[in-house]
Design an enzyme around this catalytic site. Structure first.
Site, mmCIF file in Angstrom:
data_model
loop_
_atom_site.group_PDB
_atom_site.id
_atom_site.type_symbol
_atom_site.label_atom_id
_atom_site.label_comp_id
_atom_site.label_asym_id
_atom_site.label_seq_id
_atom_site.Cartn_x
_atom_site.Cartn_y
_atom_site.Cartn_z
ATOM 1 C CE LYS A 52 44.001 17.047 -42.881
ATOM 2 N NZ LYS A 52 43.084 17.583 -44.142
ATOM 3 C CD GLN A 96 43.128 20.359 -46.604
ATOM 4 O OE1 GLN A 96 43.837 19.425 -46.375
ATOM 5 N NE2 GLN A 96 42.251 20.813 -46.190
ATOM 6 C CG ASP A 119 39.420 13.571 -46.809
ATOM 7 O OD1 ASP A 119 39.564 13.492 -45.817
ATOM 8 O OD2 ASP A 119 39.773 14.789 -47.486
#
Ligand code: NAP
Length: 283
Positions: A52, A96, A119
């Site tokens: 990422k 994460q 997200d």
């Protein structure tokens, strides 16, 4: 005559999307910034985070990496999130997952400013998605929809069967398909006669996490198949592990109109959509 499905090239479609995002960043006065929080040393999570951060650099997004020890307290994670919420140079915050067991993922995700929730997992964003308001949409379903629409731009009236109902993928995917005027059937581990459900699908989306579970004879002739699963299986011939999806790919090729491969299908779109969400947050 044998059918061979069109293979949806997620790698190329993601590369095209990233190129257009890079142009947008170059033209923009603001340099978007993404903070990535990684707790612990899970090797898979380390690889995802590395990918990422590299993808951010490629399109000109500034990234801020925060690596916290496995035994960090929930309070320390929350304090970091509050600090990042307040920073003007951080437009997106990515926590994460999965987190170590002593940390409550819901508490931590809910601490993220919904406008920085790239997200799309904050309940406020999920609520906006369901009500049809502009929201941060989770990256993998967003990417899957883009892939679907490269095959057929108008999905109106199609019957979409989604196998899986996770907050990360299955539920938001169902909502996105409803917005596209599909008739949506959401399947899960308690669904009766899953093969028969799947045979009714014009669009079949598998997000289960079971290698090659969806067989060729579960697929209606001419269906579009999106395989979200990423499963590592051992290859006894080479002694090495390889990645397969939730769909028996070779069998599905004989039935489907179009299908995403694993790897090289949905996976690359997830990161591209994360970059898109970060740029959206910066705007
Ligand atoms: P998850 O949270 O474990 O959800 C799995 C879903 O599958 C659940 O809803 C479960 O039903 C359902 N399920 C399990 N066994 C089933 C069965 N035998 N028949 C029908 N449904 C069954 O997983 P997830 O996070 O959604 O991820 C699913 C897969 O997608 C995984 O392989 C993951 O690695 C992959 N993934 C890929 C990407 C990407 O970037 N390509 C991103 C996210 C996820 P219940 O709800 O009843 O338990």
């Amino acid at each position: 005559m044998t059918n061979t499905a069109h293979i949806i090239d997620g790698k190329q479609i993601a590369a095209n999307l990233r190129a257009s995002l890079k142009d947008r960043v170059t033209e923009s006065k603001i340099r978007p910034g993404l903070a990535v929080i990684l707790v612990g040393e899970d090797p898979a999570s380390q690889v995802y985070v590395r990918n990422k951060i590299k993808a951010c650099a490629d399109v000109g997004i500034q990234s801020f990496e925060h690596i916290l020890p496995e035994n960090v307290s929930e309070n320390e994670v929350l304090q970091l999130i509050y600090e990042l919420n307040g920073r003007a140079d951080v437009h997106g915050i990515l926590l994460q997952l999965p987190l170590p067991k002593h940390l409550n993922p819901d508490t931590c995700v809910m601490a993220i400013d919904p406008e920085k929730d790239v997200d799309g997992l904050h309940p406020q964003n999920i609520g906006k998605l369901v009500t049809g308001l502009d929201a941060m949409v989770p990256c993998t379903p967003q990417g899957s929809l883009i892939l679907l629409k490269t095959v057929q731009a108008d999905l109106t009236g199609l019957h979409a069967v989604v196998i899986g109902r996770s907050v990360l993928f299955g539920k938001p995917m169902g909502q996105l398909l409803l917005q596209e005027n599909c008739t949506v059937t959401q399947c899960h581990s308690h669904t009766k006669d899953l093969p028969d459900m799947c045979r009714q699908a014009d669009i079949l989306i598998a997000a289960v996490g079971r290698p090659q579970m969806v067989k060729g004879d579960w697929i209606k002739d001419g269906a579009i198949v999106i395989d979200v699963g990423i499963n590592r299986i051992d290859n006894p011939e080479t002694g090495k592990a390889r990645l397969v999806g939730d769909v028996a790919y070779d069998e599905a090729l004989q039935k489907a109109k179009a299908i995403t491969p694993v790897p090289g299908g949905v996976g690359p779109m997830t990161i591209a959509c994360l970059l898109a969400n970060t740029i959206k947050a910066a705007k």
